[in-house]
Write a protein that holds these residues in place. Structure first.
Motif, PDB file in Angstrom:
ATOM      1  N   ALA A 121      -2.690 -14.607   4.047  1.00 28.51           N
ATOM      2  CA  ALA A 121      -2.464 -13.535   5.020  1.00 28.51           C
ATOM      3  C   ALA A 121      -1.320 -13.890   5.967  1.00 28.51           C
ATOM      4  O   ALA A 121      -0.464 -13.048   6.289  1.00 28.51           O
ATOM      5  CB  ALA A 121      -3.750 -13.271   5.797  1.00 28.51           C
ATOM      6  N   LYS A 122      -1.287 -15.131   6.398  1.00 28.36           N
ATOM      7  CA  LYS A 122      -0.226 -15.567   7.306  1.00 28.36           C
ATOM      8  C   LYS A 122       1.130 -15.537   6.600  1.00 28.36           C
ATOM      9  O   LYS A 122       2.152 -15.165   7.192  1.00 28.36           O
ATOM     10  CB  LYS A 122      -0.536 -16.977   7.816  1.00 28.36           C
ATOM     11  CG  LYS A 122       0.402 -17.440   8.925  1.00 28.36           C
ATOM     12  CD  LYS A 122       0.115 -18.876   9.325  1.00 28.36           C
ATOM     13  CE  LYS A 122      -1.261 -19.043   9.948  1.00 28.36           C
ATOM     14  NZ  LYS A 122      -1.462 -20.429  10.461  1.00 28.36           N
ATOM     15  N   TYR A 123       1.154 -15.924   5.335  1.00 31.59           N
ATOM     16  CA  TYR A 123       2.395 -15.930   4.565  1.00 31.59           C
ATOM     17  C   TYR A 123       2.999 -14.526   4.471  1.00 31.59           C
ATOM     18  O   TYR A 123       4.211 -14.344   4.614  1.00 31.59           O
ATOM     19  CB  TYR A 123       2.130 -16.492   3.167  1.00 31.59           C
ATOM     20  CG  TYR A 123       3.279 -16.343   2.200  1.00 31.59           C
ATOM     21  CD1 TYR A 123       4.438 -17.094   2.344  1.00 31.59           C
ATOM     22  CD2 TYR A 123       3.198 -15.444   1.133  1.00 31.59           C
ATOM     23  CE1 TYR A 123       5.491 -16.959   1.450  1.00 31.59           C
ATOM     24  CE2 TYR A 123       4.246 -15.304   0.237  1.00 31.59           C
ATOM     25  CZ  TYR A 123       5.386 -16.055   0.400  1.00 31.59           C
ATOM     26  OH  TYR A 123       6.425 -15.916  -0.490  1.00 31.59           O
ATOM     27  N   TYR A 124       2.150 -13.516   4.238  1.00 33.01           N
ATOM     28  CA  TYR A 124       2.640 -12.147   4.089  1.00 33.01           C
ATOM     29  C   TYR A 124       2.745 -11.402   5.421  1.00 33.01           C
ATOM     30  O   TYR A 124       3.240 -10.273   5.455  1.00 33.01           O
ATOM     31  CB  TYR A 124       1.738 -11.361   3.141  1.00 33.01           C
ATOM     32  CG  TYR A 124       1.911 -11.743   1.687  1.00 33.01           C
ATOM     33  CD1 TYR A 124       3.092 -11.448   1.007  1.00 33.01           C
ATOM     34  CD2 TYR A 124       0.903 -12.420   0.998  1.00 33.01           C
ATOM     35  CE1 TYR A 124       3.259 -11.797  -0.321  1.00 33.01           C
ATOM     36  CE2 TYR A 124       1.068 -12.770  -0.334  1.00 33.01           C
ATOM     37  CZ  TYR A 124       2.246 -12.460  -0.985  1.00 33.01           C
ATOM     38  OH  TYR A 124       2.424 -12.808  -2.299  1.00 33.01           O
ATOM     39  N   GLY A 125       2.256 -12.019   6.503  1.00 35.01           N
ATOM     40  CA  GLY A 125       2.343 -11.366   7.801  1.00 35.01           C
ATOM     41  C   GLY A 125       1.388 -10.213   7.968  1.00 35.01           C
ATOM     42  O   GLY A 125       1.732  -9.190   8.571  1.00 35.01           O
ATOM     43  N   ILE A 126       0.172 -10.355   7.445  1.00 30.67           N
ATOM     44  CA  ILE A 126      -0.846  -9.309   7.568  1.00 30.67           C
ATOM     45  C   ILE A 126      -2.063  -9.877   8.300  1.00 30.67           C
ATOM     46  O   ILE A 126      -2.150 -11.088   8.542  1.00 30.67           O
ATOM     47  CB  ILE A 126      -1.265  -8.754   6.190  1.00 30.67           C
ATOM     48  CG1 ILE A 126      -1.825  -9.881   5.307  1.00 30.67           C
ATOM     49  CG2 ILE A 126      -0.074  -8.098   5.503  1.00 30.67           C
ATOM     50  CD1 ILE A 126      -2.303  -9.414   3.956  1.00 30.67           C
ATOM     51  N   ASP A 172      -3.616  -4.435   8.303  1.00 32.16           N
ATOM     52  CA  ASP A 172      -4.649  -5.105   9.100  1.00 32.16           C
ATOM     53  C   ASP A 172      -5.691  -5.763   8.209  1.00 32.16           C
ATOM     54  O   ASP A 172      -6.048  -6.933   8.399  1.00 32.16           O
ATOM     55  CB  ASP A 172      -5.320  -4.095  10.037  1.00 32.16           C
ATOM     56  CG  ASP A 172      -4.382  -3.624  11.132  1.00 32.16           C
ATOM     57  OD1 ASP A 172      -3.420  -4.362  11.417  1.00 32.16           O
ATOM     58  OD2 ASP A 172      -4.595  -2.530  11.671  1.00 32.16           O
ATOM     59  N   VAL A 173      -6.197  -5.009   7.243  1.00 29.54           N
ATOM     60  CA  VAL A 173      -7.185  -5.525   6.290  1.00 29.54           C
ATOM     61  C   VAL A 173      -6.807  -5.014   4.907  1.00 29.54           C
ATOM     62  O   VAL A 173      -6.714  -3.801   4.693  1.00 29.54           O
ATOM     63  CB  VAL A 173      -8.622  -5.092   6.630  1.00 29.54           C
ATOM     64  CG1 VAL A 173      -9.593  -5.657   5.596  1.00 29.54           C
ATOM     65  CG2 VAL A 173      -9.008  -5.543   8.025  1.00 29.54           C
ATOM     66  N   LEU A 174      -6.617  -5.929   3.969  1.00 31.01           N
ATOM     67  CA  LEU A 174      -6.252  -5.534   2.609  1.00 31.01           C
ATOM     68  C   LEU A 174      -7.231  -6.113   1.599  1.00 31.01           C
ATOM     69  O   LEU A 174      -7.669  -7.260   1.720  1.00 31.01           O
ATOM     70  CB  LEU A 174      -4.835  -6.018   2.269  1.00 31.01           C
ATOM     71  CG  LEU A 174      -3.657  -5.326   2.958  1.00 31.01           C
ATOM     72  CD1 LEU A 174      -2.344  -5.934   2.482  1.00 31.01           C
ATOM     73  CD2 LEU A 174      -3.674  -3.834   2.695  1.00 31.01           C
ATOM     74  N   GLU A 199       4.164  -3.442   0.479  1.00 32.16           N
ATOM     75  CA  GLU A 199       4.226  -1.997   0.725  1.00 32.16           C
ATOM     76  C   GLU A 199       3.242  -1.582   1.816  1.00 32.16           C
ATOM     77  O   GLU A 199       3.589  -0.812   2.729  1.00 32.16           O
ATOM     78  CB  GLU A 199       3.927  -1.241  -0.568  1.00 32.16           C
ATOM     79  CG  GLU A 199       3.939   0.277  -0.414  1.00 32.16           C
ATOM     80  CD  GLU A 199       3.515   0.978  -1.687  1.00 32.16           C
ATOM     81  OE1 GLU A 199       3.275   2.199  -1.614  1.00 32.16           O
ATOM     82  OE2 GLU A 199       3.408   0.330  -2.743  1.00 32.16           O
ATOM     83  N   GLN A 200       2.015  -2.099   1.731  1.00 36.90           N
ATOM     84  CA  GLN A 200       1.005  -1.768   2.736  1.00 36.90           C
ATOM     85  C   GLN A 200       1.379  -2.342   4.100  1.00 36.90           C
ATOM     86  O   GLN A 200       1.189  -1.687   5.135  1.00 36.90           O
ATOM     87  CB  GLN A 200      -0.362  -2.300   2.295  1.00 36.90           C
ATOM     88  CG  GLN A 200      -0.916  -1.637   1.042  1.00 36.90           C
ATOM     89  CD  GLN A 200      -1.116  -0.142   1.231  1.00 36.90           C
ATOM     90  OE1 GLN A 200      -1.760   0.294   2.200  1.00 36.90           O
ATOM     91  NE2 GLN A 200      -0.562   0.643   0.323  1.00 36.90           N
ATOM     92  N   ARG A 201       1.905  -3.539   4.106  1.00 41.25           N
ATOM     93  CA  ARG A 201       2.313  -4.150   5.373  1.00 41.25           C
ATOM     94  C   ARG A 201       3.427  -3.353   6.030  1.00 41.25           C
ATOM     95  O   ARG A 201       3.394  -3.071   7.233  1.00 41.25           O
ATOM     96  CB  ARG A 201       2.764  -5.590   5.111  1.00 41.25           C
ATOM     97  CG  ARG A 201       3.247  -6.347   6.351  1.00 41.25           C
ATOM     98  CD  ARG A 201       4.058  -7.564   5.942  1.00 41.25           C
ATOM     99  NE  ARG A 201       5.259  -7.165   5.202  1.00 41.25           N
ATOM    100  CZ  ARG A 201       5.960  -7.993   4.432  1.00 41.25           C
ATOM    101  NH1 ARG A 201       5.595  -9.245   4.283  1.00 41.25           N
ATOM    102  NH2 ARG A 201       7.051  -7.548   3.799  1.00 41.25           N
ATOM    103  N   ASP A 202       4.426  -2.989   5.245  1.00 43.89           N
ATOM    104  CA  ASP A 202       5.584  -2.276   5.793  1.00 43.89           C
ATOM    105  C   ASP A 202       5.231  -0.869   6.258  1.00 43.89           C
ATOM    106  O   ASP A 202       5.926  -0.309   7.124  1.00 43.89           O
ATOM    107  CB  ASP A 202       6.701  -2.220   4.751  1.00 43.89           C
ATOM    108  CG  ASP A 202       7.246  -3.599   4.413  1.00 43.89           C
ATOM    109  OD1 ASP A 202       7.018  -4.533   5.205  1.00 43.89           O
ATOM    110  OD2 ASP A 202       7.881  -3.750   3.342  1.00 43.89           O
TER     111      ASP A 202
END
Length: 442
Positions: free
Chosen positions: A430-435, A394-396, A386-389
């Motif tokens: 992070a790479k897996y989720y694209g963030i 950037d930072v979670l 949700e945050q990525r979309d």
């Protein structure tokens, strides 16, 4: 096809039991998400790209062989399944679990009424007695490295066990070539399990040649031992493993061996007592001597795998599972031998009833923890996506998943680091989720 249908009809209750167990195993696998090393193996060690084909896997594993460790074969399987959706591995891993139990219960002539109870008894015994259950049977990287190695070990050992029990039943030339090729890959699979299994198989072969006084008839069984040893050497003498040899063989190895066997005794004492009792009962009822030797061989494998931990660079709970599994296998061999002897028809009923009634809470507690871990993971994943979309990736900061029992695939594994987003496994997650970056919070 007709033979299969007839076999199913003749073994109706066994088939139903296996079907129910497969369904439960698949369900547990579905509720066991990716964890720890899984995220790293999704990406090439050379290019950092997401693995999408076998060629990328080969290139990545060549780098691993030079820099990380020599266990190329299990890591190939891990990365291979990363190409596909998770449900593919869920089905295969559940099937491997049942194959493992089937190989333990491979004795011919078991009565239909007894088989379902033995399947249940072995499954519950593994649930109760084996440490790091979730890591070894449900975590993708862990199950391929550990529980799958037990399957391959039992397959390898089967051929030596068969010729020892039936000296007239020897392999022909083509079969021996196939076994030799298989042995090479098995030897290169697991540092502990492969070495101990091949070593004990050689001892069984030596006992066979001595007892039968026919060395020439069985000497060709040495060839798979040699090819397995060659495979083992390719693993432990990889450049990456060679760099760690001085560290593993440094001072204090004797103390480490003492420590691991103290832990072994504390973890295995109940299984050892049960084995000693079953052995005494077997002697009293004049169970076939060779069956007791095979059982003792499993005990030796258990001891050898444990002793090898003295030279390990680090030891965690899942490493002890190797030894306890083979000790459990030793008990299973004696139980089957007593049932076939006809003196212990009530034994499987008593064992199964005890394991079920005494551990019903443990079964529920473990199942609930598997579900709770899955629920936490799903909620966290939904938040990350949700945050990525929404452009806030950037930072979670996300909560760490905290399993409570050994049955969760994430139990006693590093979930996320709280202080450094660039270290493992944060960077891979992070790479897996694209963030951009991800931190774990309490």
């Amino acid at each position: 096809m007709q033979r299969v249908i007839r076999c199913v009809k003749e073994n109706k209750w066994t088939t139903i039991t296996i079907g129910v167990m497969f369904f439960i195993a698949v369900l547990y696998n579905v509720m066991s998400p990716y964890a720890a090393d899984d995220y790293s193996y999704m990406f090439s060690a050379v290019t950092g790209e997401r693995i999408s084909n076998v060629f990328q896997i080969v290139i990545s594993l060549m780098d691993d062989y030079l820099k990380v460790n020599g266990r190329v074969l299990p890591h190939f399987f891990v990365q291979f399944f990363m190409i596909f959706p998770k449900w593919v591995f869920n089905l295969v891993n559940a099937a491997m679990y049942l194959v493992l139990i089937g190989l333990l219960l491979n004795r011919a002539g078991m009565k239909n009424k007894v088989q379902p109870l033995l399947w249940l008894a072995v499954a519950i015994a593994m649930w109760v007695f084996l440490p790091a259950y979730g890591q070894v049977f449900l975590w993708m990287t862990g199950s391929i490295n550990y529980s799958w190695s037990y399957v391959f070990a039992l397959i390898y050992l089967y051929f030596y066990r068969r010729v020892y029990l039936r000296p007239y039943d020897v392999l022909n030339g083509k079969q021996m070539v196939g076994l030799s090729v298989y042995s090479f890959f098995f030897g290169a699979y697991s540092a502990q399990v492969s070495f101990a299994t091949v070593f004990v198989s050689f001892l069984i072969l030596c006992m066979l040649m001595y007892s039968e006084r026919k060395v020439k008839k069985y000497v060709h069984y040495v060839i798979p031992v040699i090819t397995a040893a060659a495979g083992y050497l390719t693993m432990i003498l990889s450049p990456a493993e060679a760099e760690r040899l001085p560290e593993m063989s440094s001072g204090g190895i004797f103390k480490r061996v003492i420590d691991v066997f103290e832990t072994y005794y504390m973890s295995a004492r109940l299984l050892l007592i049960v084995w000693a009792v079953l052995l005494a009962v077997g002697i009293c009822f004049k169970v076939r001597q060779k069956e007791m030797v095979i059982s003792a061989a499993f005990v030796v494998i258990s001891i050898v795998t444990m002793g090898m931990l003295g030279a390990a660079s680090y030891v965690v709970a899942r490493h002890y599972t190797n030894s306890l599994f083979f000790l459990l296998a030793a008990n299973v061999v004696l139980v089957q031998a007593l049932i076939e002897k006809g003196n212990a028809k009530v034994m499987p009923y008593c064992i199964c009833a005890y394991l079920l009634t005494a551990n019903i809470w443990v079964l529920w507690e473990g199942t609930y923890d598997i579900y709770a871990t899955y629920k936490q993971h799903q909620e966290r994943e939904a938040y990350i996506c949700e945050q990525r979309d929404s452009g806030n990736g950037d930072v979670l900061y996300v909560p760490m998943i905290t399993p409570l029992t050994k049955y969760s695939c994430k139990y006693d594994l590093t979930d996320l680091q709280a202080d450094d987003t660039y270290v493992w496994p944060n960077s891979a997650v992070a790479k897996y989720y694209g963030i951009g970056k991800i931190y774990g919070t309490e």
